[in-house]
Write a protein that holds these residues in place. Sequence first.
Motif: not given
Length: 352
Positions: A75-77, A113-114, A127-134
């Motif tokens: 979600x980066x929209x 997301x952002x 710690x609950x879900x892996x983050x991918x930082x855009x």
Amino acid sequence: MAYNEILELLGKDADSLLNHKSETFPKETLHLPSPDFIDRIFLDSNRNPQVIRNLAAIHNHGRLAGTGYMSILPVDQGIEHTAGASFAKNPLYFDPENILKLAIEAECNAVATTFGNLAMVARKYAHKIPFIVKINHNELLTFPTKYNQIMFGSVDDAWNLGAAAVGATIYFGSEEADRQIIEVSKAFERAHELGMATVLWCYTRNNAFKKDGINYETSADITGQANHLGVTIQADIIKQKLPDVNGGFTKIGFGKTDPLMYSKLSTDNPIDLCRYQVANCYMGRAGLINSGGESAGASDFAETVKNAVINKRAGGSGLIMGRKAFQRPFDEGVKIIRAVQDVYLANEITVA
């Protein structure tokens, strides 16, 4: 979702998609998703133990854990398409916490997301879900509109947020592509130093890629080459739009080609077009995840299942789907993400 429901959603395309045997790149030559994918691919690479651990965190989270496949909510929209246009159908996603809740409830491998979205809720969810930082975006507030990815934060800041990976977009073929390649390659080098994995949105963008009413920005040959550039700057995962056409280089009249690209190495079948993309990701050593595309309403479930079947049968590693999920009621968003996951969990659907 049972296999017979998948068949029903595929409709008239079921036979051509499920019974197709690819004769372009034999599946035996591909590095296919599997429970031991990280061991087979990355233990021989230059990635350090922290990167491998974070790749494993993504691969081993959610419903698809341990399969080698990935289901990611992006979600980066809010930046790329304006928040109003993106969230008007479902205003609860103006609150970034609900993005995290959707990804967790749908049992995704990761959420992408952002900086702002993740920073606001990092301590509660890292710690609950892996983050991918855009880390970069095309801001669309400038008028006239320009198409240029710019950095919105630092890789170190992504690490401080607890990210497992950073994601970035390069508009290959655009006027600013050279700068973006240099910026993102440096950012990915730093991410790997800090132990984070890297995900590259390998999009092509150039008005000259549109000819005779056809948009070759999603052509198999052009997107395939974008993928190859992406793995060259050491992206661990490649995000790409599914190809819906081929012959962009020859139709537009640029680039280097070989007739075998369009005869031996591809056909008109969408699985073979996608397989050409997989082959350009070092024959699958870097996993290819295809994007879900914009929401079209009632047809989203059928279209999404079809896209997942194409990606899986081509040798891809999963689907990264946002708008089709968050632009509908929460429970329906969870349902459509899980429908994608069901395709990758279905033993009846094999690599072509």
